[in-house]
Design an enzyme around this catalytic site. Sequence first.
Site, PDB file in Angstrom:
ATOM      1  N   GLY A  12       0.778  -1.245   0.000  1.00 16.61           N
ATOM      2  CA  GLY A  12       0.000   0.000   0.000  1.00 16.61           C
ATOM      3  C   GLY A  12       0.801   1.283   0.000  1.00 16.61           C
ATOM      4  O   GLY A  12       0.251   2.344   0.320  1.00 16.61           O
ATOM      5  N   SER A  13       2.078   1.239  -0.398  1.00  8.89           N
ATOM      6  CA  SER A  13       2.851   2.489  -0.354  1.00  8.89           C
ATOM      7  C   SER A  13       2.390   3.475  -1.432  1.00  8.89           C
ATOM      8  O   SER A  13       2.410   4.690  -1.216  1.00  8.89           O
ATOM      9  CB  SER A  13       4.349   2.211  -0.463  1.00  8.89           C
ATOM     10  OG  SER A  13       4.686   1.756  -1.749  1.00  8.89           O
ATOM     11  N   ASN A  14       1.941   2.975  -2.580  1.00 10.38           N
ATOM     12  CA  ASN A  14       1.411   3.891  -3.602  1.00 10.38           C
ATOM     13  C   ASN A  14       0.080   4.479  -3.166  1.00 10.38           C
ATOM     14  O   ASN A  14      -0.178   5.667  -3.388  1.00 10.38           O
ATOM     15  CB  ASN A  14       1.278   3.176  -4.952  1.00 10.38           C
ATOM     16  CG  ASN A  14       2.601   3.128  -5.689  1.00 10.38           C
ATOM     17  OD1 ASN A  14       3.091   4.142  -6.169  1.00 10.38           O
ATOM     18  ND2 ASN A  14       3.218   1.942  -5.725  1.00 10.38           N
ATOM     19  N   ARG A  65     -14.034 -15.020 -12.800  1.00  7.81           N
ATOM     20  CA  ARG A  65     -13.333 -13.742 -12.645  1.00  7.81           C
ATOM     21  C   ARG A  65     -14.335 -12.582 -12.744  1.00  7.81           C
ATOM     22  O   ARG A  65     -14.278 -11.625 -11.990  1.00  7.81           O
ATOM     23  CB  ARG A  65     -12.267 -13.645 -13.738  1.00  7.81           C
ATOM     24  CG  ARG A  65     -11.440 -12.399 -13.673  1.00  7.81           C
ATOM     25  CD  ARG A  65     -10.363 -12.412 -14.729  1.00  7.81           C
ATOM     26  NE  ARG A  65      -9.289 -13.323 -14.399  1.00  7.81           N
ATOM     27  CZ  ARG A  65      -8.300 -13.640 -15.218  1.00  7.81           C
ATOM     28  NH1 ARG A  65      -8.259 -13.117 -16.423  1.00  7.81           N
ATOM     29  NH2 ARG A  65      -7.355 -14.464 -14.845  1.00  7.81           N
ATOM     30  N   MET A  94      -2.997  -7.467  -7.401  1.00  7.37           N
ATOM     31  CA  MET A  94      -2.326  -8.615  -8.012  1.00  7.37           C
ATOM     32  C   MET A  94      -3.244  -9.534  -8.822  1.00  7.37           C
ATOM     33  O   MET A  94      -2.795 -10.568  -9.310  1.00  7.37           O
ATOM     34  CB  MET A  94      -1.613  -9.441  -6.922  1.00  7.37           C
ATOM     35  CG  MET A  94      -0.488  -8.689  -6.229  1.00  7.37           C
ATOM     36  SD  MET A  94       0.730  -8.023  -7.388  1.00  7.37           S
ATOM     37  CE  MET A  94       1.533  -9.546  -7.896  1.00  7.37           C
ATOM     38  N   ASN A 111      -3.270   2.102 -13.806  1.00  2.00           N
ATOM     39  CA  ASN A 111      -2.370   1.186 -13.093  1.00  2.00           C
ATOM     40  C   ASN A 111      -0.980   1.803 -13.049  1.00  2.00           C
ATOM     41  O   ASN A 111      -0.617   2.595 -13.931  1.00  2.00           O
ATOM     42  CB  ASN A 111      -2.306  -0.152 -13.832  1.00  2.00           C
ATOM     43  CG  ASN A 111      -1.412  -1.166 -13.153  1.00  2.00           C
ATOM     44  OD1 ASN A 111      -1.419  -1.283 -11.927  1.00  2.00           O
ATOM     45  ND2 ASN A 111      -0.617  -1.877 -13.929  1.00  2.00           N
ATOM     46  N   HIS A 113       3.048   0.508 -12.985  1.00  2.00           N
ATOM     47  CA  HIS A 113       3.849  -0.690 -13.225  1.00  2.00           C
ATOM     48  C   HIS A 113       5.329  -0.318 -13.078  1.00  2.00           C
ATOM     49  O   HIS A 113       5.758   0.709 -13.606  1.00  2.00           O
ATOM     50  CB  HIS A 113       3.564  -1.225 -14.634  1.00  2.00           C
ATOM     51  CG  HIS A 113       4.308  -2.482 -14.927  1.00  2.00           C
ATOM     52  ND1 HIS A 113       3.937  -3.702 -14.401  1.00  2.00           N
ATOM     53  CD2 HIS A 113       5.423  -2.708 -15.664  1.00  2.00           C
ATOM     54  CE1 HIS A 113       4.783  -4.620 -14.814  1.00  2.00           C
ATOM     55  NE2 HIS A 113       5.701  -4.049 -15.577  1.00  2.00           N
TER      56      HIS A 113
HETATM   57  C1  GRF Z   1       4.573  -1.318  -6.980  1.00  2.00           C
HETATM   58  O1  GRF Z   1       5.919  -1.572  -7.332  1.00  2.00           O
HETATM   59  C2  GRF Z   1       3.713  -1.157  -8.198  1.00  2.00           C
HETATM   60  O2  GRF Z   1       4.394  -0.549  -9.271  1.00  2.00           O
HETATM   61  C3  GRF Z   1       3.373  -2.575  -8.547  1.00  2.00           C
HETATM   62  O3  GRF Z   1       3.199  -3.216  -7.315  1.00  2.00           O
HETATM   63  C4  GRF Z   1       3.929  -2.536  -6.311  1.00  2.00           C
HETATM   64  C5  GRF Z   1       2.946  -2.150  -5.260  1.00  2.00           C
HETATM   65  O4  GRF Z   1       3.544  -1.586  -4.125  1.00  2.00           O
HETATM   66  N1  GRF Z   1       2.221  -2.623  -9.404  1.00  2.00           N
HETATM   67  P1  GRF Z   1       2.650  -0.877  -3.010  1.00  2.00           P
HETATM   68  O5  GRF Z   1       1.612  -1.916  -2.566  1.00  2.00           O
HETATM   69  O6  GRF Z   1       1.993   0.321  -3.634  1.00  2.00           O
HETATM   70  O7  GRF Z   1       3.596  -0.518  -1.922  1.00  2.00           O
END
Ligand code: GRF
Length: 205
Positions: A12-14, A65, A94, A111, A113
């Site tokens: 969850g850092s993003n 799905r 994921m 998204n 990436h």
């Molecule tokens: C990040 O590296 C993002 O680019 C990828 O998964 C990771 C998620 O990290 N899709 P966080 O959960 O946001 O810390």
Amino acid sequence: MLNIGVLVSGRGSNLESILDSIESGAIKGARVSVVVSNDPDARALRIARKHRIPAVAIQDKGGSREDYDMRINAALERNGVVAGKGLVLLAGYMKVLSKRFVELHLGRLMNIHPSLLPSFPGLKAQEQALSYGAKVAGCTVHFVVPEVDAGPIIAQTAVQVKEDDNEETLSARILRQEHRLYPHAVRLFAEGRLSVEGRRVRVSS
Ligand code: GRF
């Protein structure tokens, strides 16, 4: 007000970088209305709760799905993130989304990436870049289309690959840039500055 729903699976850092940018006023006219995780133990859900944002876990019970994604969609709608009006962000989510869900939110689904797409789509992008021998790596924010990691590119940041990098050090350097890039892309969207022409995303000033 733009209602944002964030789909997560882990750290969850993003998510946190977006919440911080909204709280600091760097992103205006938008709020995170709900965070949805497929994993009830995801740290991202705790981050959401810390910020007093509804945090929902929806476990996959082995149906189709599309059925699963419609349960996600119902949780988004219940919290005001309505297709065609809201914005849905994948932030370390994921699971691969069904075509139906993607089409429902087309143009309003992003998204992040950890590679310079179209290089190194899929899992373990940083490790792919290292083992390929790339000298430049980075991150990409893109609109989501049904094919994984293939949608129109909104923004990218490059980082150098250093001689002594391993997966951990390179991932950390990329992640620091992710935390700037994703809020930047969300701000552009919230300000109505993005338009898609075929594969190209135009950014108006
Ligand atoms: C990040 O590296 C993002 O680019 C990828 O998964 C990771 C998620 O990290 N899709 P966080 O959960 O946001 O810390």
